[in-house]
Design an enzyme around this catalytic site. Sequence first.
Site, short mmCIF file in Angstrom:
data_model
loop_
_atom_site.label_atom_id
_atom_site.label_comp_id
_atom_site.label_asym_id
_atom_site.label_seq_id
_atom_site.Cartn_x
_atom_site.Cartn_y
_atom_site.Cartn_z
CG ASN A 1 -15.01 0.27 -7.88
OD1 ASN A 1 -14.10 -0.28 -8.51
ND2 ASN A 1 -15.67 -0.36 -6.93
CE LYS B 1 -7.01 13.80 20.83
NZ LYS B 1 -7.36 13.93 22.23
CB CYS C 1 -12.18 10.23 -3.08
SG CYS C 1 -12.51 8.56 -2.49
CB CYS D 1 -19.34 8.58 -6.59
SG CYS D 1 -18.03 9.51 -5.75
CE LYS E 1 -2.99 14.36 10.93
NZ LYS E 1 -1.72 14.34 11.68
CB CYS F 1 -19.58 -3.18 -6.97
SG CYS F 1 -18.80 -4.22 -8.21
CG ASP G 1 -1.97 1.13 1.14
OD1 ASP G 1 -2.35 1.51 0.02
OD2 ASP G 1 -2.36 1.62 2.20
CB CYS H 1 -17.00 -3.12 -15.38
SG CYS H 1 -16.03 -3.08 -13.86
#
Length: 378
Positions: free
Chosen positions: A155, A297, A214, A198, A222, A247, A134, A188
């Site tokens: 998507n 947080k 998004c 969306c 923040k 989906c 990631d 798809c």
Amino acid sequence: MKIEQLKNELKEYAKSIGVDKIGFTSASPFDEMKNRLKRQQELNFQSGFEEKDIEKRTNPKGLLPEGESIIAIALAYPSKMKDPPSGKKGERRGIFARASWGLDYHAAVRERLDLIEKWLRERVPDVVVKSMVDTGELVDRAVAERAGIGWSGKNCSIITPEFGSYVYLGEMITNIPFPPDQPIENACGDCRLCLDACPTGALVDAGQLNAKRCIAYLTQTKEFLPDEFRTKIGNRLYGCDTCQIVCPKNKGKTNWIHGEFMPDPELAKPLLEPLLKLSNKEFKRKFGSMAGTWRGKKPIQRNAILALAHFKEQSAVPILIELLKEDERPVIRGTCAWALGKIGGGKAKEALHEALHHEKDEEVIREIQKGLALLEES
């Protein structure tokens, strides 16, 4: 040992350590993705969380010069919660996106990649590898797509036939020239449910995302949330699953496979008001194992305040007034002011007028004025 045999044995080993899908592709550049990323930059559609160097994101050999192939893996995560708690008046709840349920997936996927590396070293002593999960340089989706894990949906998620799009991805570049697998055909079709559903229009076209719009990105920022999005995030505390929920390829994919990803319902759908009182230490102790709390947080608490405004939750007025008066963070004070205006009532109005006389921060003053304007409209 022949490489084809090594590949087959690795597939079996991967299955034994809880890898749900494994695929192989060459370490050649991802030219199509490179062009797409350049276009994203030109349109200013990037979130800013990504690796900025497009060459690093699309050229595996730039990351590992000896690289000959890439091993891609996928782990499925749950799409449904067992016994989810229900929010009600006076006890409203927020929601973390499914990708943040259970143990932080970075650790879980990394553990599998480390085991694969150890397994390879026992069989190929001079193996060279570079693993990513990631936050690495390569675009996970591009690798997974070319390695046959799934196809890239409209998507912008990798969709697998077996688990839908509810999969975590990781990859390993290696100097072993594994034979590549075939990509899966895009299924798809002419469906555009994700594009139409969306909430913010972030999916501007099939496979094209304006990340700055998004909700998954916006919930991680923040600062003050731009006005146009405040009524769009609902009770989301982190992430957004709308384009996955609608989906058709995800229908019936519960993916109750890995215990480590099964959510604690009280963490995945926490009560909103108690969230606002947590210290840093308490927050880390309670939510620290979840991927969705990597930004700390403040974004979660800001989003919780917006969620209480979404519900127009009168029971939250006292704590919002308290935070407006006493919290050291301007973003929290200002968001409380806006939320009080949205919820309304005499106490909210009185508190906003009082705050207007004492507040020194210009941004917070603007939010107080917005709150008072909302009260006038209601």
